[in-house]
Design an enzyme around this catalytic site. Sequence first.
Site, PDB file in Angstrom:
ATOM      1  N   LEU A 121     -14.796 -16.185  16.340  1.00 22.36           N
ATOM      2  CA  LEU A 121     -14.178 -16.949  16.141  1.00 22.36           C
ATOM      3  C   LEU A 121     -11.910 -15.794  15.257  1.00 22.36           C
ATOM      4  O   LEU A 121     -11.630 -15.994  14.646  1.00 22.36           O
ATOM      5  CB  LEU A 121     -13.395 -17.992  15.211  1.00 22.36           C
ATOM      6  CG  LEU A 121     -14.285 -19.190  16.023  1.00 22.36           C
ATOM      7  CD1 LEU A 121     -13.892 -20.376  14.590  1.00 22.36           C
ATOM      8  CD2 LEU A 121     -13.721 -19.990  17.254  1.00 22.36           C
ATOM      9  N   SER A 122     -12.613 -13.955  15.481  1.00 21.82           N
ATOM     10  CA  SER A 122     -12.643 -13.590  14.806  1.00 21.82           C
ATOM     11  C   SER A 122     -11.620 -13.464  13.374  1.00 21.82           C
ATOM     12  O   SER A 122     -10.465 -13.185  13.747  1.00 21.82           O
ATOM     13  CB  SER A 122     -11.337 -12.879  16.035  1.00 21.82           C
ATOM     14  OG  SER A 122     -11.391 -12.056  16.530  1.00 21.82           O
ATOM     15  N   SER A 124     -11.691 -11.363  11.279  1.00 22.70           N
ATOM     16  CA  SER A 124     -11.895  -9.841  11.377  1.00 22.70           C
ATOM     17  C   SER A 124     -10.543  -9.281  11.671  1.00 22.70           C
ATOM     18  O   SER A 124      -9.462  -9.357  10.691  1.00 22.70           O
ATOM     19  CB  SER A 124     -12.989  -8.704  12.010  1.00 22.70           C
ATOM     20  OG  SER A 124     -13.060  -8.754  13.266  1.00 22.70           O
ATOM     21  N   GLU A 157     -10.325  -1.799  14.061  1.00 27.98           N
ATOM     22  CA  GLU A 157     -12.333  -2.005  14.276  1.00 27.98           C
ATOM     23  C   GLU A 157     -12.621  -0.712  15.521  1.00 27.98           C
ATOM     24  O   GLU A 157     -13.476  -0.497  14.828  1.00 27.98           O
ATOM     25  CB  GLU A 157     -11.443  -2.669  15.339  1.00 27.98           C
ATOM     26  CG  GLU A 157     -11.145  -4.497  15.158  1.00 27.98           C
ATOM     27  CD  GLU A 157     -12.377  -5.490  14.739  1.00 27.98           C
ATOM     28  OE1 GLU A 157     -13.578  -4.865  14.402  1.00 27.98           O
ATOM     29  OE2 GLU A 157     -11.598  -5.954  14.219  1.00 27.98           O
ATOM     30  N   ASP A 169      -8.184 -10.378  20.587  1.00 27.85           N
ATOM     31  CA  ASP A 169      -8.477 -10.505  19.229  1.00 27.85           C
ATOM     32  C   ASP A 169      -6.645 -11.265  17.871  1.00 27.85           C
ATOM     33  O   ASP A 169      -6.652 -11.831  17.727  1.00 27.85           O
ATOM     34  CB  ASP A 169      -9.298 -10.382  17.965  1.00 27.85           C
ATOM     35  CG  ASP A 169     -10.747 -10.826  18.990  1.00 27.85           C
ATOM     36  OD1 ASP A 169     -10.792 -11.730  20.244  1.00 27.85           O
ATOM     37  OD2 ASP A 169     -11.527 -10.854  18.995  1.00 27.85           O
ATOM     38  N   TYR A 219     -23.010  -5.467  27.752  1.00 25.31           N
ATOM     39  CA  TYR A 219     -21.710  -5.685  27.466  1.00 25.31           C
ATOM     40  C   TYR A 219     -21.628  -4.172  29.001  1.00 25.31           C
ATOM     41  O   TYR A 219     -20.586  -4.530  29.492  1.00 25.31           O
ATOM     42  CB  TYR A 219     -21.267  -5.242  26.002  1.00 25.31           C
ATOM     43  CG  TYR A 219     -19.173  -4.887  26.722  1.00 25.31           C
ATOM     44  CD1 TYR A 219     -19.096  -6.428  26.730  1.00 25.31           C
ATOM     45  CD2 TYR A 219     -19.213  -3.658  26.064  1.00 25.31           C
ATOM     46  CE1 TYR A 219     -17.630  -5.987  26.599  1.00 25.31           C
ATOM     47  CE2 TYR A 219     -17.749  -3.911  26.382  1.00 25.31           C
ATOM     48  CZ  TYR A 219     -17.160  -4.636  26.070  1.00 25.31           C
ATOM     49  OH  TYR A 219     -15.602  -4.289  26.367  1.00 25.31           O
TER      50      TYR A 219
HETATM   51  P1  ADP Z   1     -16.248 -11.889  13.503  1.00 26.26           P
HETATM   52  O1  ADP Z   1     -16.425 -12.145  15.000  1.00 26.26           O
HETATM   53  O2  ADP Z   1     -16.219 -12.965  12.746  1.00 26.26           O
HETATM   54  O3  ADP Z   1     -14.198 -10.916  12.999  1.00 26.26           O
HETATM   55  P2  ADP Z   1     -17.082  -9.753  12.639  1.00 26.26           P
HETATM   56  O4  ADP Z   1     -17.973  -9.243  12.194  1.00 26.26           O
HETATM   57  O5  ADP Z   1     -15.924  -8.760  13.338  1.00 26.26           O
HETATM   58  O6  ADP Z   1     -17.316 -11.255  12.836  1.00 26.26           O
HETATM   59  O7  ADP Z   1     -16.218  -9.871  11.273  1.00 26.26           O
HETATM   60  C1  ADP Z   1     -16.091 -10.170   9.705  1.00 26.26           C
HETATM   61  C2  ADP Z   1     -15.991  -9.640   8.320  1.00 26.26           C
HETATM   62  O8  ADP Z   1     -15.059  -9.328   8.232  1.00 26.26           O
HETATM   63  C3  ADP Z   1     -16.860  -9.472   7.300  1.00 26.26           C
HETATM   64  O9  ADP Z   1     -17.930  -9.110   7.364  1.00 26.26           O
HETATM   65  C4  ADP Z   1     -16.359  -9.226   6.700  1.00 26.26           C
HETATM   66  O10 ADP Z   1     -16.571  -7.900   6.392  1.00 26.26           O
HETATM   67  C5  ADP Z   1     -14.620 -10.072   6.973  1.00 26.26           C
HETATM   68  N1  ADP Z   1     -14.068 -10.570   6.368  1.00 26.26           N
HETATM   69  C6  ADP Z   1     -14.033 -11.798   7.695  1.00 26.26           C
HETATM   70  N2  ADP Z   1     -13.084 -13.026   6.517  1.00 26.26           N
HETATM   71  C7  ADP Z   1     -13.346 -12.103   5.651  1.00 26.26           C
HETATM   72  C8  ADP Z   1     -12.971 -12.851   4.435  1.00 26.26           C
HETATM   73  N3  ADP Z   1     -12.529 -14.369   4.457  1.00 26.26           N
HETATM   74  N4  ADP Z   1     -13.527 -12.375   2.968  1.00 26.26           N
HETATM   75  C9  ADP Z   1     -13.824 -11.026   3.198  1.00 26.26           C
HETATM   76  N5  ADP Z   1     -14.515 -10.545   4.339  1.00 26.26           N
HETATM   77  C10 ADP Z   1     -13.915 -10.958   5.244  1.00 26.26           C
HETATM   78 MG    MG Z   2     -14.482  -9.575  14.345  1.00 32.03          MG
END
Ligand code: ADP
Ligand code: MG
Length: 376
Positions: A121-122, A124, A157, A169, A219
């Site tokens: 769900l992004s 990041s 990123e 995203d 990918y």
């Molecule tokens: P996603 O698919 O959810 O984007 P990612 O691995 O790309 O997964 O990003 C997740 C990362 O983003 C976490 O490991 C953390 O570093 C950061 N992150 C996301 N949400 C939070 C949050 N609520 N608090 C702290 N860090 C967060």
């Molecule tokens: Mg991400």
Amino acid sequence: MEKTIKQEFEKRFGGEGTMYASAGRINLIGEHTDYNGGFVFPGAIDKVIMADIRPNGTDKVRVFSVDINENVEFGLEEKDAPAQQWARYIFGVCREIIKRGGNVKGFDAVFAGNVPLGAGLSSSAALESCFAFALNDLFNGNSIDKFELAKIGQSTEHNYCGVNCGIMDQFASVFGKKGHLMRLDCRSMEYEYFPFNITGYKLVLVDSQVKHALVDSPYNKRRQSCERVAAKLGIDTLRDATKEALDAIKGEISAEDYFRAKFVIEEKQRVLDVCDALQRGDCETVGRKMYETHEGLSKDYEVSCEELDYLNDIARRCGVTGSRIMGGGFGGCTINLVKNDIYDQFISTVTHEFNGRYGHEPKIYPVIISDGAHKC
Ligand code: ADP
Ligand code: MG
């Protein structure tokens, strides 16, 4: 969440800052189309990152993550990159703004979120766009345009988090608008809002919580197949390919490349068809196209897995209107369009049956299409 953030801010820094928020996203349809110059159809959701932020008059950034319960301090020069992954997203955003000639000074911030991490769900992108939006407001008089804010997140990123992602995203997270999906043309970067009226239906994600790590990078292999076929057709990307043109060279390419390209060509058309159907209020067609996408991702593009196909089967059996893999594949979520009157039954069946076969329950995330980055 807002209250906790404010209390932490008061406790750590005194007083209060300005509150900003941004959102995670879904993509209704248009998978593996971005790198083929096609369309995607995302929307921001009611799962957010919120941050209370205040300039501190120094050249240092002090950030507290409520969810990780950790405090990090960093400077704003390239050598000051923090070690903590979560802080690198924020540092990256600062650096990318500065690299583009924008202004960032020291600030204090407290943030928290409820976008599930790593579920597709992004979270990041939500984090990046929350800070990009805020720093644009606080230090740049909102002079950085929204597309640039999305690119700042994307470059973060690439350059600070080792993720070579596309723009969808961050685009969705920055541009998201309540009750609207956005069709983004990944070739021209033009976009259009479509009202997402699904009265009588709900959108729900079912997270298999599995992630299959594969030895060779599927990918990259998919990308290479698409590029080979485009080259054979003498075009830049499969965006310009037709099924007829593909069929004409069928004997000259591998069966694998043929099916990969077939999926991409059909998926491009499906996004357009779903937009038309939505404008007519025809959710049944939207749902049918979602199933077609799943089928294509599973059989032609071969990026599904047993667990996701099983989730799709259950949805079909329960009479769910539309269901498909969301995201790159090999695990993660399905996105489901479900009539209100069978919703509870579907959730209990999918939870029970999936657990029965795989020994753990899927996570369920109902979502509402909501605003992206904004000041609260
Ligand atoms: P996603 O698919 O959810 O984007 P990612 O691995 O790309 O997964 O990003 C997740 C990362 O983003 C976490 O490991 C953390 O570093 C950061 N992150 C996301 N949400 C939070 C949050 N609520 N608090 C702290 N860090 C967060
Ligand atoms: Mg991400």
